[in-house]
Design a protein around this motif. Structure first.
Motif, short mmCIF file in Angstrom:
data_model
loop_
_atom_site.label_atom_id
_atom_site.label_comp_id
_atom_site.label_asym_id
_atom_site.label_seq_id
_atom_site.Cartn_x
_atom_site.Cartn_y
_atom_site.Cartn_z
N SER A 86 53.30 12.31 -57.46
CA SER A 86 52.03 12.44 -58.19
C SER A 86 51.33 11.09 -58.27
N ILE A 87 51.91 10.06 -57.68
CA ILE A 87 51.31 8.72 -57.69
C ILE A 87 50.43 8.59 -56.45
N ASP A 88 49.15 8.33 -56.66
CA ASP A 88 48.21 8.28 -55.55
C ASP A 88 47.78 6.85 -55.28
N SER A 89 48.52 6.19 -54.41
CA SER A 89 48.11 4.86 -53.98
C SER A 89 48.46 4.71 -52.50
N GLU A 135 73.63 17.81 -32.55
CA GLU A 135 72.58 16.80 -32.73
C GLU A 135 71.62 17.22 -33.83
N ILE A 136 70.91 16.24 -34.33
CA ILE A 136 69.82 16.47 -35.27
C ILE A 136 68.61 15.76 -34.70
N ILE A 137 67.49 16.49 -34.60
CA ILE A 137 66.28 15.89 -34.02
C ILE A 137 65.06 16.17 -34.89
N ARG A 138 64.16 15.19 -34.89
CA ARG A 138 62.89 15.38 -35.60
C ARG A 138 61.96 16.22 -34.73
N LEU A 139 61.32 17.17 -35.36
CA LEU A 139 60.34 18.00 -34.65
C LEU A 139 58.93 17.48 -34.88
N THR A 140 58.72 16.76 -35.99
CA THR A 140 57.42 16.16 -36.29
C THR A 140 57.66 14.80 -36.94
N PRO A 141 56.67 13.92 -36.85
CA PRO A 141 56.74 12.73 -37.69
C PRO A 141 56.40 13.13 -39.13
N ALA A 142 56.68 12.26 -40.07
CA ALA A 142 56.32 12.51 -41.47
C ALA A 142 54.80 12.59 -41.58
N HIS A 143 54.34 13.52 -42.43
CA HIS A 143 52.89 13.71 -42.59
C HIS A 143 52.60 14.30 -43.97
N LEU A 144 51.36 14.12 -44.40
CA LEU A 144 50.91 14.72 -45.65
C LEU A 144 50.71 16.21 -45.39
N ASP A 145 51.48 17.04 -46.10
CA ASP A 145 51.49 18.47 -45.86
C ASP A 145 50.59 19.24 -46.82
N ASN A 146 50.52 18.78 -48.07
CA ASN A 146 49.79 19.55 -49.07
C ASN A 146 49.39 18.64 -50.23
N VAL A 147 48.21 18.89 -50.79
CA VAL A 147 47.78 18.23 -52.01
C VAL A 147 47.40 19.33 -53.00
N SER A 148 48.04 19.32 -54.18
CA SER A 148 47.78 20.37 -55.16
C SER A 148 47.11 19.78 -56.40
N ASP A 149 46.96 20.62 -57.42
CA ASP A 149 46.30 20.20 -58.66
C ASP A 149 46.87 18.89 -59.18
N ALA A 156 55.92 15.77 -45.69
CA ALA A 156 56.95 16.58 -45.02
C ALA A 156 57.34 15.99 -43.68
N ILE A 157 58.57 16.31 -43.29
CA ILE A 157 59.05 16.04 -41.95
C ILE A 157 59.85 17.26 -41.53
N SER A 158 59.62 17.73 -40.31
CA SER A 158 60.32 18.90 -39.79
C SER A 158 61.45 18.42 -38.88
N ILE A 159 62.64 18.97 -39.13
CA ILE A 159 63.85 18.51 -38.44
C ILE A 159 64.65 19.74 -38.01
N SER A 160 65.39 19.62 -36.93
CA SER A 160 66.27 20.71 -36.50
C SER A 160 67.69 20.18 -36.31
#
Length: 170
Positions: A86-89, A135-149, A156-160
């Motif tokens: 919840s810290i926005d900087s 093995e464990i692999i990243r499917l995406t780099p980390a990214h801003l997924d959602n901003v709520s109230d 989020a980061i997607s991993i398999s």
């Protein structure tokens, strides 16, 4: 052209708990966590925390059966790691992205730098029965997924996680 028939998706139902338990332990052994931080299973507070969420369970991607009854399955366990803040900087956002990307690299058994020290995940935890993490692999780099109230942000980061399950059918 004849229409291809889709094979039904098959799951390693028994492997789900084994992989989930091992993943909870593995994620919480990440050296980049603060002393009081935990990565929880499918649970986040409204304003912060870190959790992982399985996407579909343990999907059987490939299966080979021999005449002797040996079954060799390659399974995928896709999941997300969500970091809520919840810290926005700009500094906090960059820190969260770096944390998640470093976690992903560490899970891939790459050498990462944490607090000025090089660390590497040497081996994956042992699973139950004849299951073994391949093995464990990243499917995406980390990214801003959602901003709520209240400007609460979910990064989020997607991993398999891929594992092999070998057993004998009678």
């Amino acid at each position: 052209m004849p229409e291809e028939s889709k094979k039904p998706v098959k799951y390693d139902v028994d492997g789900y708990d084994a992989v989930t338990d091992a993943l909870v332990s593995l994620l919480n052994s990440f050296p980049g966590l603060e002393e009081d931080e935990k990565i929880r299973f499918s649970t986040l507070d409204e304003d912060g925390g870190i959790a992982f969420y399985p996407v579909t369970g343990a999907v059987i991607a490939l299966e080979k059966k021999s005449v002797t009854g040996k079954v060799d399955q390659l399974c995928n366990y896709p999941f997300y790691v969500i970091y809520r803040s919840s810290i926005d900087s700009p500094k906090i956002k960059a820190s969260i992205k770096e944390f998640l990307d470093t976690l992903g690299k560490w899970l891939e058994q790459q050498t990462v730098v944490i607090n000025g020290e090089q660390v590497k995940l040497e081996e994956y935890p042992v699973l139950t029965e004849e299951r073994k993490i391949e093995e464990i692999i990243r499917l995406t780099p980390a990214h801003l997924d959602n901003v709520s109230d209240g400007n609460v942000q979910d990064w989020a980061i997607s991993i398999s996680l891929k594992y092999r399950n070998i057993f004998y059918k009678k």
